[in-house]
Design an enzyme around this catalytic site. Structure first.
Site, PDB file in Angstrom:
ATOM      1  N   TYR A 153      38.364  39.838  36.776  1.00 38.34           N
ATOM      2  CA  TYR A 153      39.162  40.317  37.909  1.00 38.34           C
ATOM      3  C   TYR A 153      39.489  39.156  38.855  1.00 38.34           C
ATOM      4  O   TYR A 153      40.645  38.963  39.255  1.00 38.34           O
ATOM      5  CB  TYR A 153      38.390  41.407  38.648  1.00 38.34           C
ATOM      6  CG  TYR A 153      39.036  41.881  39.927  1.00 38.34           C
ATOM      7  CD1 TYR A 153      40.056  42.823  39.905  1.00 38.34           C
ATOM      8  CD2 TYR A 153      38.607  41.403  41.171  1.00 38.34           C
ATOM      9  CE1 TYR A 153      40.650  43.267  41.079  1.00 38.34           C
ATOM     10  CE2 TYR A 153      39.187  41.842  42.343  1.00 38.34           C
ATOM     11  CZ  TYR A 153      40.205  42.773  42.303  1.00 38.34           C
ATOM     12  OH  TYR A 153      40.784  43.211  43.470  1.00 38.34           O
TER      13      TYR A 153
ATOM     14  N   GLY B 186      25.175  38.589  38.701  1.00 43.76           N
ATOM     15  CA  GLY B 186      26.541  38.490  39.197  1.00 43.76           C
ATOM     16  C   GLY B 186      26.754  39.083  40.573  1.00 43.76           C
ATOM     17  O   GLY B 186      27.895  39.203  41.027  1.00 43.76           O
ATOM     18  N   ASP B 187      25.664  39.456  41.249  1.00 46.21           N
ATOM     19  CA  ASP B 187      25.775  39.976  42.616  1.00 46.21           C
ATOM     20  C   ASP B 187      25.660  38.792  43.573  1.00 46.21           C
ATOM     21  O   ASP B 187      24.563  38.302  43.834  1.00 46.21           O
ATOM     22  CB  ASP B 187      24.655  40.993  42.858  1.00 46.21           C
ATOM     23  CG  ASP B 187      24.770  41.670  44.216  1.00 46.21           C
ATOM     24  OD1 ASP B 187      25.802  41.489  44.882  1.00 46.21           O
ATOM     25  OD2 ASP B 187      23.825  42.378  44.603  1.00 46.21           O
TER      26      ASP B 187
ATOM     27  N   VAL C 191      18.820  49.612  47.690  1.00 53.01           N
ATOM     28  CA  VAL C 191      19.226  48.260  48.049  1.00 53.01           C
ATOM     29  C   VAL C 191      18.793  47.328  46.927  1.00 53.01           C
ATOM     30  O   VAL C 191      17.617  47.290  46.558  1.00 53.01           O
ATOM     31  CB  VAL C 191      18.577  47.830  49.380  1.00 53.01           C
ATOM     32  CG1 VAL C 191      18.875  46.365  49.667  1.00 53.01           C
ATOM     33  CG2 VAL C 191      19.075  48.711  50.511  1.00 53.01           C
TER      34      VAL C 191
ATOM     35  N   ALA D 242      48.992  46.914  42.291  1.00 52.07           N
ATOM     36  CA  ALA D 242      48.470  47.423  41.024  1.00 52.07           C
ATOM     37  C   ALA D 242      47.448  46.452  40.457  1.00 52.07           C
ATOM     38  O   ALA D 242      47.669  45.243  40.430  1.00 52.07           O
ATOM     39  CB  ALA D 242      49.613  47.618  40.024  1.00 52.07           C
TER      40      ALA D 242
ATOM     41  N   ASP E 142      52.832  53.954  39.770  1.00 57.81           N
ATOM     42  CA  ASP E 142      51.386  54.015  39.519  1.00 57.81           C
ATOM     43  C   ASP E 142      51.142  54.603  38.133  1.00 57.81           C
ATOM     44  O   ASP E 142      51.861  55.509  37.704  1.00 57.81           O
ATOM     45  CB  ASP E 142      50.716  54.886  40.584  1.00 57.81           C
ATOM     46  CG  ASP E 142      49.233  54.572  40.730  1.00 57.81           C
ATOM     47  OD1 ASP E 142      48.477  54.849  39.783  1.00 57.81           O
ATOM     48  OD2 ASP E 142      48.831  54.063  41.795  1.00 57.81           O
TER      49      ASP E 142
ATOM     50  N   ARG F 270      28.293  40.798  53.054  1.00 51.90           N
ATOM     51  CA  ARG F 270      29.699  41.060  52.781  1.00 51.90           C
ATOM     52  C   ARG F 270      30.439  41.138  54.119  1.00 51.90           C
ATOM     53  O   ARG F 270      29.850  41.445  55.155  1.00 51.90           O
ATOM     54  CB  ARG F 270      29.877  42.390  52.025  1.00 51.90           C
ATOM     55  CG  ARG F 270      29.156  42.479  50.687  1.00 51.90           C
ATOM     56  CD  ARG F 270      29.757  41.567  49.637  1.00 51.90           C
ATOM     57  NE  ARG F 270      29.084  41.708  48.346  1.00 51.90           N
ATOM     58  CZ  ARG F 270      28.077  40.952  47.937  1.00 51.90           C
ATOM     59  NH1 ARG F 270      27.600  39.988  48.736  1.00 51.90           N
ATOM     60  NH2 ARG F 270      27.529  41.127  46.752  1.00 51.90           N
TER      61      ARG F 270
ATOM     62  N   PHE G 257      43.420  53.726  46.289  1.00 50.43           N
ATOM     63  CA  PHE G 257      42.683  53.707  47.552  1.00 50.43           C
ATOM     64  C   PHE G 257      43.404  52.897  48.628  1.00 50.43           C
ATOM     65  O   PHE G 257      43.787  53.427  49.678  1.00 50.43           O
ATOM     66  CB  PHE G 257      41.274  53.180  47.300  1.00 50.43           C
ATOM     67  CG  PHE G 257      40.520  52.747  48.517  1.00 50.43           C
ATOM     68  CD1 PHE G 257      40.415  53.581  49.621  1.00 50.43           C
ATOM     69  CD2 PHE G 257      39.895  51.502  48.566  1.00 50.43           C
ATOM     70  CE1 PHE G 257      39.713  53.178  50.755  1.00 50.43           C
ATOM     71  CE2 PHE G 257      39.184  51.102  49.681  1.00 50.43           C
ATOM     72  CZ  PHE G 257      39.098  51.936  50.776  1.00 50.43           C
ATOM     73  N   ILE G 258      43.622  51.614  48.390  1.00 53.14           N
ATOM     74  CA  ILE G 258      44.287  50.779  49.386  1.00 53.14           C
ATOM     75  C   ILE G 258      45.785  51.072  49.433  1.00 53.14           C
ATOM     76  O   ILE G 258      46.379  51.220  50.498  1.00 53.14           O
ATOM     77  CB  ILE G 258      44.038  49.291  49.100  1.00 53.14           C
ATOM     78  CG1 ILE G 258      42.546  48.967  49.236  1.00 53.14           C
ATOM     79  CG2 ILE G 258      44.858  48.408  50.049  1.00 53.14           C
ATOM     80  CD1 ILE G 258      42.173  47.542  48.860  1.00 53.14           C
TER      81      ILE G 258
END
Length: 326
Positions: free
Chosen positions: A151, A280-281, A212, A81, A34, A220, A14-15
């Protein structure tokens, strides 16, 4: 940029795909490495990488022999990556280690041996942790809370490893901390509460209600993907960016409830529902972008409204890419 040879790991994603297209448009000869396992469809073709990259290599950034050969032919490296699904890294930490830690270490050694002019590492606002700072904004180079996911931990480790390579080996590197990136080419993954823009936009286009989580007060800093690509290219070509760790965001916090409202306004008839908030949100916060602006003489300037319009147009034109679970 003209005639420069740039290696972009994860360049079909994507990015990465937006970075590749911008680099190629500036005259660089871009090689992409990739694994091509992020999606079931041919995303190198669909995201425009095939038409812009000089070479696409199907392989793993943790493969020392492969990476060494590619880096030896590069003037600069963009290491994008990663396993870019936060929830998936918590379910599969070994996968995150391979994509987030082993691959960067392999790239760092290859860059050190080859004496590459510049390395750019794509980090994340996740390194700031889940706690919202008292100031309400995340400011580099601080990382005020412990990483809340594998991550985030691998990104934080990467930043520290790059710092050591700079200090011990004279590595010329720049770190960019991306905030909530969205835009054309973004396809959400099932089981993740990330990618709110993509999930809302796709559900709206398909006539589904927007869910929601909680009261929607969590915020964000949504930054358009083409602005992120411009930040990467500008950082590669700005001498003052060497050695810096910089936020890439807009400096504006948008609540999830407000985001849902903006999407619903653009797709008439879209309903908004409430659902339980997953563990975790985080509450979230905006980025400070003063260092980015001071260093690059530029800051992301695509408004959320304009970015949503462009992304919704892309979703409508690529409805076959909307996951069935949406």
């Amino acid at each position: 940029m003209p005639s420069s040879r740039i290696l972009v790991t994860g360049g079909c994603g994507f990015i990465g795909s937006h970075v590749v297209k911008l680099l190629a448009g500036a005259g660089a000869r871009v090689t992409v490495l990739d694994t091509m396992d992020a999606y079931a469809f041919d995303y190198a073709e669909r995201f425009g990488v095939t038409a812009h990259a000089a070479e696409i290599v199907h392989g793993d950034a943790a493969d020392a022999e492969l990476v060494g050969g590619l880096v030896s032919r590069a003037d600069a490296v963009v290491h994008a990556a990663a396993c870019a699904d936060v929830a998936a890294t918590n379910r599969e930490p070994a996968r995150d280690f391979a994509a987030g830690v082993a691959s960067l270490q392999t790239v760092l050694e290859a860059v050190r041996r080859a004496g590459v002019e510049r390395l750019l590492f794509t980090s994340s606002a996740q390194v700031y942790g889940e706690a919202t700072p008292p100031s309400g904004v995340f400011a580099e180079p601080d990382a005020p809370g412990p990483p809340g996911s594998f991550y985030a931990n691998s990104k934080y480790w990467g930043e520290q490893q790059i710092r050591l390579y700079r200090e011990l080996h004279g590595l010329r590197a720049t770190v960019l901390r991306f905030f909530s990136v969205y835009g054309p080419g973004q396809v959400p993954k099932e089981g993740s509460h990330s990618w709110a823009v993509a999930a809302f936009a796709m559900r709206a286009v398909k006539g589904r209600p927007l869910v929601v989580h909680g009261d929607g007060s969590q915020v964000r800093d949504f930054v358009y993907v083409e602005d992120v690509a411009h930040a990467v290219v500008r950082a590669l070509t700005t001498p003052a960016a060497e050695g810096q760790t910089m936020n890439v965001g807009t400096g504006t916090a948008t609540s999830i409830a407000r985001l849902a409202q903006l999407v619903a306004e653009r797709v008439p008839g879209t309903a908004i529902e409430r659902g339980p908030r997953p563990a975790g949100d985080p509450e979230g916060a905006a980025a400070t972008v003063k260092l980015l602006e001071r260093t690059l003489g530029w800051r992301p300037d695509t408004s959320l409204g304009a970015g949503l319009d462009r992304y919704l147009a892309w979703v409508r034109d690529n409805q076959d890419l909307v996951p069935s679970w949406v």
